[in-house]
Design an enzyme around this catalytic site. Structure first.
Site, PDB file in Angstrom:
ATOM      1  N   GLY A 173      39.681  35.109  41.048  1.00  0.00           N
ATOM      2  CA  GLY A 173      38.506  35.487  41.817  1.00  0.00           C
ATOM      3  C   GLY A 173      37.457  34.391  41.744  1.00  0.00           C
ATOM      4  O   GLY A 173      36.881  33.991  42.746  1.00  0.00           O
ATOM      5  N   LEU A 174      37.272  33.850  40.552  1.00  0.00           N
ATOM      6  CA  LEU A 174      36.299  32.780  40.371  1.00  0.00           C
ATOM      7  C   LEU A 174      36.764  31.552  41.151  1.00  0.00           C
ATOM      8  O   LEU A 174      35.996  30.869  41.805  1.00  0.00           O
ATOM      9  CB  LEU A 174      36.175  32.462  38.881  1.00  0.00           C
TER      10      LEU A 174
ATOM     11  N   ASP B 177      68.548  64.714  49.253  1.00  0.00           N
ATOM     12  CA  ASP B 177      67.839  64.575  47.980  1.00  0.00           C
ATOM     13  C   ASP B 177      68.472  63.530  47.060  1.00  0.00           C
ATOM     14  O   ASP B 177      67.877  63.140  46.061  1.00  0.00           O
ATOM     15  CB  ASP B 177      67.766  65.931  47.253  1.00  0.00           C
TER      16      ASP B 177
ATOM     17  N   ASP C  68      34.290  31.455  27.271  1.00  0.00           N
ATOM     18  CA  ASP C  68      34.894  31.466  28.602  1.00  0.00           C
ATOM     19  C   ASP C  68      34.786  32.845  29.250  1.00  0.00           C
ATOM     20  O   ASP C  68      34.779  32.973  30.464  1.00  0.00           O
ATOM     21  CB  ASP C  68      36.362  31.053  28.468  1.00  0.00           C
TER      22      ASP C  68
END
Lengths: 525, 419
Positions: free
Chosen positions: A421-422, A36, A286
Site C-alpha cells: 500500500g505504501l 449433491d 519501520d
C-alpha cells in the site's frame, strides 16, 4: 425465502462431511440426490486431497420417489459397510432427503450391524455448515463415549506422569487447521504437556474412545468443538480451555489458562517478548507507519475476534469495522465490537459487508476470500483471515495462524499488503518520473492507488446528477484538486469528503488549497 | 449400429446436476438471470462449480427455501413473488428471468410455471419469466441446458424462411467461425439457439433445418421437431471427421454441390490434420477411460480413437439417446463398451483394473485418481472450451495430450505405459 447470490457457509451436511472426511475408519452414508456429490470437489480440489471423502451418496432420482426409497437407502448402507468396513457409520440426509423423511439413521440402526451408528439430524432449512460440523462432532463423541464411566480418575500428578491434553476442533476445510495443530503440539511440548488425541482431524473412532485419558481439552475452534467440550466437561469431568491461541497475547493467555487448569506453575518464559517476532517487528521503527491504520475485520467468529485483538493490541491498528457471518458466534462478537466502540456486523450477505467496507473506508481489510474480491474492486489492500476456504488458503508451505509462529505468519500476511500500500503511494507520488511513465502495473490491478478516490467520485457524481440544486455543493478549484492529489490515495477519499463537509458548513462555494488546510485543521481540532 | 456394447449400470453416482449448466448459460445470454428456487445446497453447489465467476456481478442466484416456506405452498409462491420483484428492482437490466427448479422445489411441488405465469401477467412484458427444472433428481449436468432451451422454444416466432439453425451453446468465436463457413458454402441464413441476447430468439418453421452442436439436447430437439423443424442427422462437430460430416450433412440438406463443399472444406481439413499430428503422436496407443458426466463422452471417444489413435477402455455416459447418438455410435470402433448410468465404486474399480493412461472425469474425482498415478482431464472443461469445428480439432486434442505431456515432464524417467 432469502435471495442469495453467494454464501459464506454451505448447508449443515457439508459440515458433517468435513468431520467425516477429517476422520479415519469412518464412513458417512448421505441420503441425497446426485447433484449433491459436488461436495467431493471441496475436498479434492480446494483442499487438494488425494483421496475421495468417505461418503456414499444414495443419489436417488425422481423415479425412485414413487417406490420404496427406504429400501434404496438400506441397499446403499449395506453396500457401503461391506465395501469400506468402517469402525463407525454416520448416517444422515441432505436438504432434499429431509423432505421425504425416510429416516435413514433409524433404518441403519435396524440393520443389525455391530458397529456404532451415529444418526445425524441436521435441519437443512434453518442451519448451516459450521453448525452441522459442530453437531456431527458432538454426536460422534457422544455416541462413542456415552457409556464411559465418569468416576473420577487420578490426576497427572498422582499418576506421576506428564499432563495430557486433547486438541479438539481442527477439521479439513478449516482455516490453516493442519498447521495450527502442528504448532500447538510443538508449543505444548515445550512446556512438558503431551497431546493425547487430536480430533476430528486425523482421529479414528478408537482415538475418540481415548479422549477421556486426557486431563484437559483444548478447544481450538469453538465453532466446531465448543458443544463437544461442554458435554465432555459435564459428563466426564474434563475441563476445557476457552482462550484460542491466535496472536501473541492470546497465546500467552492460553498458556496461562492451561497451566492454571492443569495446576501447573506458570513458567516465566510464557511472558517473554521474544517468543514471537511479531512483538519486536511491531515495535521496530519501520512499523511506525502502521499506527492507527484503519482496519475492517470480517470472518468466522473465532478468527474475527482474534484479528480484532491482534490488530488493536499488537499492531496498533484502529479497528473500524468488526463482524462475522456466523450467527452462532454473534453472542461473542457483539461485546468485542462494543468494546472497540463499534456495532458488530452480523450478516450472511456479502453485499452488505461490501457496503460496510465502503462506508468505513479502511486502509486494510481482513476478511474472507469474498472480502478480498470486494477490497480488490475498491482498491484497498486485503489479507484473508478466515474460511470459507479457497485453494489459496491451503498453502504448500507451513503457515499456521496459532501460537508464536502463527503470530509471525499473521504479521507478514497482514503487513505485506500494507507495505505494498505504501509502495502504491510512492508510485503515485513518483508517477511523473520517467521510470513510471509506461504505466507501472499495480498489484491491485487497474484500480491500484485510485480505488478509494473512484468510489467517492462515483458518489459525488450521483449526488450532482440527481439533485437539481447543486448550488450548495462546493466546487473544487484546480489548485484544490492538485493539492488533494498529493494526499495518499488510501485517505484521499476521506479527505475529499471531510473537506466538502467542512466547506458546506463553512459556507465556502469553492474549495481551494487553503480550504483543504482549513478543513484539516478543523477535523484535527 | 456397429459392434458397440451398450450396458446399463445403476448405483451411487458422481455427476453434477442440471443446475450446473447455469455456469455457461448465463455467459451465453448476458441479459438473462437464472434464479434457482432451492436450498443452501443449491447455492453452494453453483458457487463451488462456478469458482471465480461468482466474484463478478453474478447473473445467477438462489432463492433459498427456509423452514417457513416448507409449511405452506401458497406462502412459498408469495415469497418467491416477493424475491423476484426485489431482484428485478435491483437489476433492471434483466430481460429474461429463468426460474430454475431444484430437487427440494420439485419434491415439495412448488409450481414454478404458475409463478412464472402470474409474474408475466404482472410484469406486462417488461421481463419474460420462464421456468425449467435443473434438479438432480431429474437431470444431470448438461441436461440443464436442454431444459432452459426447451423453455425458450414456445417464445420463438414462426417463420417460413429457409434457414439453418445451430442449436446448443457454442463459444462465440467458434460460432462466428462456423457461420462464416456455412456462408461460404452458400447457406446465407444461419442462426443460433440459444441466441446471444435472450430477447433475440430466432424464428422457426417447416423450412428450418436444425443442426445440433451439442449431443445433450434431447428434449429441445423433440420440441423443435414439433414446431415443424427438420433435425439433420449428423455426428457432432468434434474433431476433423465429426465436424466435416456435420457440415456436409447440412450442405446436403441444403442441396449444395458436393464439389463446392469439398473445395471449401478440403484445405481446412488438411490444415487441421497437420495441426493435429503432434497430438496424435502423443495420444496414439494410449488407453482412455471416460466417466459419465457431460454426454459429450461418446463424440469425444469417437474423435480420440478414430483421429488420435487412442484405445478406448470404456465410455460412460449419464444418459444415452440412441437416436441422436446413432451417427456417433456407428463411427465408433467395434467392441467399444458404452455404459449408461453409473455405479461409481464399481466403475472406479474398473478404472484401476484397466490402468488407463487418461481418465475423463468430474472435478471431484480427478485428484484422487491423479494421486493414484492416473492422469485425468476434467469433463467440465469441454463445455467451456472452444472445441467445436474443424479448425478447433487440434485444440481439442491438446486438452487431452497436455496431461500426458505434463506427466512426462514431471516424471522423465518413468514414461506412461499402456499395460
Amino acid at each position: 425465502m432469502e435471495l442469495t447470490l453467494w454464501t459464506y457457509e454451505g448447508p449443515p451436511h457439508i459440515g458433517a462431511m468435513r468431520i467425516a472426511t477429517s476422520m479415519k475408519k469412518l464412513h458417512y452414508v448421505l441420503h441425497a440426490p446426485q447433484g449433491d456429490t459436488y461436495a467431493d470437489l471441496l475436498f479434492t480440489m480446494i483442499e487438494r486431497r488425494g483421496s475421495r471423502p468417505p461418503v456414499t451418496y444414495t443419489t436417488f432420482q425422481a423415479r425412485d420417489l414413487g417406490g420404496d426409497t427406504a429400501e434404496l437407502v438400506k441397499g446403499h448402507i449395506k453396500e457401503a459397510v461391506d465395501r469400506f468396513k468402517p469402525e463407525t457409520l454416520l448416517v444422515g440426509e441432505s436438504c432434499t432427503a429431509e423432505l421425504i423423511q425416510d429416516q435413514p439413521g433409524s433404518l441403519a440402526k435396524g440393520m443389525g450391524f455391530d458397529i456404532p451408528i451415529v444418526s445425524l439430524e441436521l435441519p437443512a432449512y434453518s442451519k448451516k455448515e459450521n453448525w452441522g460440523g459442530s453437531e456431527t462432532f458432538y454426536q460422534i463423541v457422544r455416541t462413542l463415549l456415552k457409556d464411559h464411566s465418569n468416576e473420577s480418575k487420578d490426576t497427572w500428578q498422582e499418576e506421576k506422569r506428564r499432563p495430557r491434553v486433547n486438541l479438539l476442533g481442527p477439521t479439513l476445510l478449516g482455516f490453516r487447521c493442519r498447521d495450527d495443530v502442528l504448532e500447538i503440539q510443538k508449543l505444548l511440548g515445550q512446556y512438558g504437556i503431551d497431546v493425547n488425541v487430536v480430533a476430528p482431524l486425523g482421529a479414528s473412532p478408537a482415538d475418540i474412545m481415548r479422549i477421556p485419558n486426557a486431563d484437559v481439552n483444548v478447544c481450538l475452534y469453538p465453532e466446531i468443538a465448543e458443544s463437544t467440550c461442554i458435554w465432555l466437561e459435564r459428563n466426564l469431568n474434563i475441563p476445557f480451555t476457552k482462550t484460542v491461541p491466535l496472536g501473541v497475547g492470546a497465546t500467552q493467555d492460553f498458556l496461562k489458562e492451561l497451566h492454571e487448569v492443569l495446576e501447573m506453575e506458570i513458567p516465566q518464559s510464557v511472558n517473554e517478548s521474544n517468543n514471537s517476532k511479531l512483538t519486536w517487528y511491531s515495535n521496530s521503527v519501520d512499523s511506525n507507519y502502521l499506527t492507527g491504520k484503519r482496519v475492517f475485520i470480517f470472518g468466522d467468529g473465532t478468527h474475527a475476534l482474534a484479528a480484532a485483538r491482534i490488530a488493536n493490541e499488537e499492531l496498533g491498528f484502529k479497528v473500524v469495522g468488526l463482524g462475522t457471518y456466523s450467527r452462532e458466534m454473534a453472542r461473542k462478537v457483539r461485546p468485542a465490537a462494543k468494546a472497540l466502540g463499534l456495532e458488530a456486523l452480523i450478516t450472511n450477505d456479502y453485499l452488505e459487508v461490501e457496503d460496510a467496507i465502503k462506508e468505513t473506508s479502511p486502509e486494510l481489510v481482513l476478511g474472507t476470500q469474498m472480502e478480498r474480491h470486494s477490497a480488490k474492486r475498491l482498491g484497498i489492500p486485503c489479507a484473508v483471515i478466515s474460511t470459507p476456504m479457497h485453494v489459496q488458503d491451503v498453502p504448500a508451505r507451513y503457515s499456521p495462524q496459532m501460537g508464536w509462529e502463527g503470530a509471525n505468519v499473521i504479521f507478514d500476511d497482514w503487513v505485506h499488503p500494507l507495505m505494498m500500500g505504501l509502495e502504491e503511494h510512492l508510485i503515485g507520488m513518483f508517477k511523473h518520473d520517467f521510470e513510471f511513465v509506461d504505466g507501472h502495473q499495480s498489484h491491485l490491478g487497474h484500480l491500484g492507488g485510485k480505488g478509494t478516490e473512484n468510489i467517492n467520485q462515483g458518489v459525488k457524481t450521483t449526488i450532482s446528477n440527481d439533485s437539481t440544486n447543486t448550488s450548495s455543493d462546493p466546487i473544487w478549484t484546480h489548485e484544490g484538486e492538485r493539492e488533494l492529489s498529493k494526499i495518499p490515495f488510501f485517505v484521499r477519499g476521506k479527505v475529499r469528503r471531510n473537506t466538502e463537509n467542512y466547506a458546506r458548513q463553512a459556507g465556502c462555494r469553492e474549495i481551494n488549497e487553503e480550504t483543504l488546510y482549513d478543513a484539516k485543521a478543523h477535523y484535527k481540532a | 449400429m456397429s459392434g458397440a456394447t451398450l450396458l446399463k449400470e445403476s448405483g451411487p453416482k458422481e455427476v453434477f446436476c442440471g443446475l450446473t449448466s447455469i455456469v455457461w448459460l448465463h455467459r451465453r445470454m448476458p441479459d438473462a438471470f437464472f434464479l434457482v428456487v432451492g436450498s443452501r445446497t443449491c447455492a453452494h453447489l453453483i458457487q463451488s462449480a462456478a469458482g471465480v465467476m461468482i466474484f463478478a456481478e453474478p447473473r445467477f442466484g438462489t432463492a433459498i427455501l427456509e423452514e417457513r416456506d416448507l409449511a405452506g405452498l401458497a406462502d412459498a409462491h408469495d415469497e418467491l413473488n416477493r424475491v423476484v420483484k426485489n431482484l428485478l428492482a435491483r437489476r433492471p437490466e434483466i430481460k429474461t428471468l429463468f426460474l430454475v427448479g431444484s430437487c427440494p422445489s420439485e419434491v415439495i411441488k412448488i409450481d414454478l410455471s404458475r409463478v412464472a405465469e402470474n409474474l408475466n401477467i404482472e410484469l406486462k412484458g417488461q421481463v419474460t419469466v420462464l421456468n425449467y427444472s435443473g434438479s438432480g433428481i431429474e437431470t444431470t449436468f448438461t441436461q440443464g441446458e436442454d431444459g432452459a432451451l426447451k423453455a425458450l422454444i414456445p417464445l420463438m416466432p414462426k417463420s417460413d424462411q429457409k434457414k439453418l439453425l445451430l442449436v446448443g451453446t457454442l463459444a462465440n468465436a467458434v460460432e462466428d467461425r462456423l457461420i462464416s463457413i456455412f456462408n461460404r458454402l452458400g447457406i446465407d441464413k444461419v442462426e443460433s439457439f440459444p441466441p446471444r441476447q435472450s430477447t433475440e430468439l430466432p424464428s422457426i418453421g417447416p423450412e428450418t433445418k436444425v443442426l445440433l452442436t451439442q449431443p445433450y439436447l434431447t428434449d429441445t430437439a423433440r420440441e423443435l421437431k414439433n414446431k415443424g423443424a427438420e433435425i439433420i442427422d449428423a455426428p457432432f462437430p468434434l474433431g476433423v471427421t465429426g465436424s466435416t460430416l456435420w457440415i456436409q450433412a447440412a450442405a446436403n440438406s441444403f442441396g449444395i454441390d458436393k464439389s463446392k463443399v469439398d473445395s471449401i472444406l478440403n484445405p481446412l481439413i488438411s490444415r487441421a490434420k497437420e495441426a493435429l499430428a503432434p497430438h496424435v503422436e502423443k495420444l496414439s496407443g494410449k488407453k482412455l477411460f471416460l466417466l459419465p458426466e457431460s454426454q459429450l463422452e461418446i463424440p469425444l471417444a469417437r474423435f480420440l480413437s478414430n483421429e488420435c489413435g487412442m484405445e478406448i477402455v470404456e465410455i460412460g455416459t449419464p444418459y444415452l439417446n440412441r437416436d441422436l447418438m446413432k451417427a456417433e455410435i456407428d463411427l465408433l470402433p467395434p467392441d467399444c463398451r458404452i455404459v449408461e448410468g453409473q455405479h461409481v465404486e464399481k466403475q472406479l474399480d474398473r478404472v484401476r483394473d484397466s490402468s488407463p493412461d487418461l481418465v475423463v472425469c468430474g472435478m471431484g474425482l480427478a485428484n484422487p485418481l491423479e494421486a493414484e498415478g492416473i492422469s485425468t482431464k476434467w469433463s467440465i472443461e469441454m463445455v467451456f472450451s472452444p472445441i467445436h469445428g474443424i479448425d478447433q480439432a487440434s485444440d481439442l486434442a491438446e486438452l487431452f495430450s497436455r496431461p500426458l505431456r505434463r506427466h512426462d515432464i514431471l516424471n522423465p524417467t518413468k514414461t506412461l505405459t499402456s499395460n
